[in-house]
Design an enzyme around this catalytic site. Structure first.
Site, PDB file in Angstrom:
ATOM      1  N   ASP A 176       7.793  -9.890   4.796  1.00 21.90           N
ATOM      2  CA  ASP A 176       7.620  -9.337   6.140  1.00 21.90           C
ATOM      3  C   ASP A 176       8.153 -10.350   7.133  1.00 21.90           C
ATOM      4  O   ASP A 176       8.657 -11.423   6.748  1.00 21.90           O
ATOM      5  CB  ASP A 176       6.148  -9.001   6.430  1.00 21.90           C
ATOM      6  CG  ASP A 176       6.003  -7.805   7.359  1.00 21.90           C
ATOM      7  OD1 ASP A 176       6.607  -7.829   8.455  1.00 21.90           O
ATOM      8  OD2 ASP A 176       5.319  -6.836   6.995  1.00 21.90           O
ATOM      9  N   HIS A 190       7.675   5.892   6.818  1.00 19.90           N
ATOM     10  CA  HIS A 190       7.167   6.749   7.909  1.00 19.90           C
ATOM     11  C   HIS A 190       7.199   6.037   9.256  1.00 19.90           C
ATOM     12  O   HIS A 190       6.983   6.657  10.298  1.00 19.90           O
ATOM     13  CB  HIS A 190       5.770   7.281   7.581  1.00 19.90           C
ATOM     14  CG  HIS A 190       4.656   6.322   7.872  1.00 19.90           C
ATOM     15  ND1 HIS A 190       3.362   6.733   8.110  1.00 19.90           N
ATOM     16  CD2 HIS A 190       4.617   4.960   7.966  1.00 19.90           C
ATOM     17  CE1 HIS A 190       2.587   5.693   8.328  1.00 19.90           C
ATOM     18  NE2 HIS A 190       3.318   4.608   8.247  1.00 19.90           N
ATOM     19  N   GLY A 244       5.291  -5.809   3.569  1.00 17.10           N
ATOM     20  CA  GLY A 244       3.907  -5.735   3.096  1.00 17.10           C
ATOM     21  C   GLY A 244       2.848  -6.260   4.032  1.00 17.10           C
ATOM     22  O   GLY A 244       1.668  -6.275   3.672  1.00 17.10           O
ATOM     23  N   LYS A 263       5.009   0.579   1.076  1.00 17.75           N
ATOM     24  CA  LYS A 263       3.751   1.216   1.458  1.00 17.75           C
ATOM     25  C   LYS A 263       3.734   1.401   2.978  1.00 17.75           C
ATOM     26  O   LYS A 263       3.779   0.444   3.729  1.00 17.75           O
ATOM     27  CB  LYS A 263       2.575   0.357   0.987  1.00 17.75           C
ATOM     28  CG  LYS A 263       1.196   0.904   1.325  1.00 17.75           C
ATOM     29  CD  LYS A 263       0.677   0.440   2.686  1.00 17.75           C
ATOM     30  CE  LYS A 263       0.652  -1.059   2.804  1.00 17.75           C
ATOM     31  NZ  LYS A 263       0.235  -1.477   4.185  1.00 17.75           N
TER      32      LYS A 263
END
Length: 474
Positions: free
Chosen positions: A299, A350, A277, A346
């Site tokens: 994180d 990707h 995050g 989030k």
């Protein structure tokens, strides 16, 4: 029978009429490039009919120009695009928008602009002039330049003196919009410049190792982007990225994530784990909107170091009430939280090619309960033609997408460029990618999850769409 150019013209005319009527009905100014005090195009985003009209005009105008232009002109326009991006990078680095803002609406002579920016006036003037062709700035009289509504999107809001006193903090304590653009113009452009070399080198050509990305080649450092950003000489790059990511929480980009799951109906003290995050910018938005949630932001420890400072400034009551916790964690390792109600990913998948993304998903699946939800914020890439397989996606609520009217490309063409550019940005920076819906479904299945609903943005998508998944049956 109407030709394409007639149909395109009719689409543009009809859409312009929709925009004018929307402005008149809602007493807002009709969009103008030079009326910098009334950014009407941004205001139009509040009205769905106007948004559709803007998308159609953007796609139709681009297609019309390409249709009627000599093909060599179209090809050279593409080939010359790097000059525009180079000029824009110089303008941001030299604080041109802020210099012109302080000069006032009458503008400033290139000699005076260059003196304040400490660059050569003849070189800078040529760069600014090419940007005027695309209305980023305006040349009010020969060699006198001023801001437009577009160039004000490059304004950090800081004084020129402050920016020049400490360039490394250019983006600190700003809204983050300029940081997002500069990442594309700086590290993103450097990576794109070596796509060919990356794809022809036997070592990297068929590899998705993030340490062999085009960006690592451009930097001359065989490390991942995250490892490069942790190097002392690239601290400002890392800070810029954090500011850019935080800016997303300030915009309507959150709508798909907020709508894919009915957060308001989740039980009191629902535990949401924001995996990877960063500073917790999206968790911060969730905490503000839904006070019954408890959040854990995970994180790297170095990334999380600045998170408490941000939260103490933006939403101190969440820390005071112990509604948020910051937990160092590597998402490739086993997930330590076994009772999460919601895992949030989030802009994570990707960042990684399939083998790495599946490992992340499997770690979350191993830590999930039968009731755990997985919320993903990522783009869904559309083909540029009609996809006959898309009809079958209606089995997933929210998966259907509205196609553009003929003769436009079904994916809205140039109006929907952003996700495709972001896909190539992921390729360049991280050797990763955005994915089509079929690709995402395969990825989720391999990772042990099943998609149950999607919250899509009708094109143009900007940064993400919401995907809700649950543990797949073993």
């Amino acid at each position: 029978m109407s030709t394409d150019i007639v149909q395109l013209g009719e689409l543009i005319s009809k859409s312009i009429a929709t925009i004018v009527k929307t402005c008149e009905d809602n007493k807002i100014t009709i969009p103008s490039l030079t009326d910098i005090d009334a950014p009407a195009s941004e205001e139009l985003s509040k009205f769905p009919a106007a948004v559709d009209a803007v998308n159609i005009i953007t796609a139709a105008a681009a297609q019309l120009v390409t249709t009627i232009s000599p093909r060599q002109h179209s090809l050279m326009t593409l080939a010359n695009a790097h000059f525009r991006t180079a000029a824009l990078r110089v303008a941001i680095a030299c604080n041109i928008t802020e210099i012109l803002r302080e000069a006032g609406s009458q503008g400033l002579h290139i000699n005076d602009i260059s003196a304040k920016a400490n660059v050569d006036p003849m070189k800078l003037g040529r760069l600014l002039r090419i940007l005027t062709l695309f209305h980023v700035y305006q040349e009010v009289t020969p060699d006198v330049f001023a801001n437009t509504r577009i160039s004000l999107g490059l304004d950090t809001g800081k004084s020129v003196a402050e920016l020049q006193a400490d360039p490394t903090r250019k983006h600190a304590d700003t809204a983050g919009n300029v940081a997002m653009i500069e990442i594309r113009l700086d590290d993103g452009a450097k990576a794109a410049n070596v796509f060919l070399e990356h794809m022809q080198d036997p070592k990297s050509a068929f590899s998705y190792d993030p340490a062999l990305s085009p960006c690592s080649r451009a930097f001359g450092i065989e490390k991942t982007l995250w490892e490069i950003y942790r190097m002392p000489e690239y601290t400002s790059n890392s800070t810029r990225l954090n500011v850019a990511m935080y800016s997303l929480s300030k915009h309507n980009f959150l709508k798909p994530l907020f709508s894919v799951l009915d957060w308001s109906k989740l039980p009191q003290d629902t535990l949401v784990v924001d995996v990877g995050g960063g500073l917790g910018s999206i968790s911060l938005a969730l905490a503000r909107a839904f006070p019954h949630l408890k959040l854990v932001v995970q994180d790297d420890a170095a990334v999380l170091a600045d998170a408490p400072k941000l939260w103490s400034k933006e939403f101190p009551e969440a820390i005071e009430n112990k509604r948020v916790e910051f937990q160092p964690h590597d998402f490739f390792e086993p997930q330590p939280i076994k009772n999460a109600n919601v895992f949030l990913l989030k802009h994570i998948l990707h960042d990684w090619a399939d083998a790495y993304a599946v490992k992340i998903l499997k770690q979350l699946r191993a830590a999930s309960t039968p009731e755990t939800k997985l919320v993903i914020g990522d783009l869904i890439i559309l083909p540029s033609c009609h996809d006959p397989n898309a009809d079958g996606d209606e089995a997933i609520p929210g998966a259907a997408i509205k196609e553009a009217p003929a003769p436009l490309l079904p994916n809205f063409g140039a109006a929907n460029e952003s996700p495709y550019s972001l896909d190539l940005n992921m390729f360049g920076l991280l050797n990763a990618l955005e994915r089509t819906l079929d690709h995402i479904k395969r990825l989720m299945k391999e990772g042990g999850w099943r998609i149950v609903s999607i919250s899509r943005q009708n094109p143009p998508s900007i940064f993400w769409e919401g995907i809700l998944a649950v543990p797949a049956d073993d």
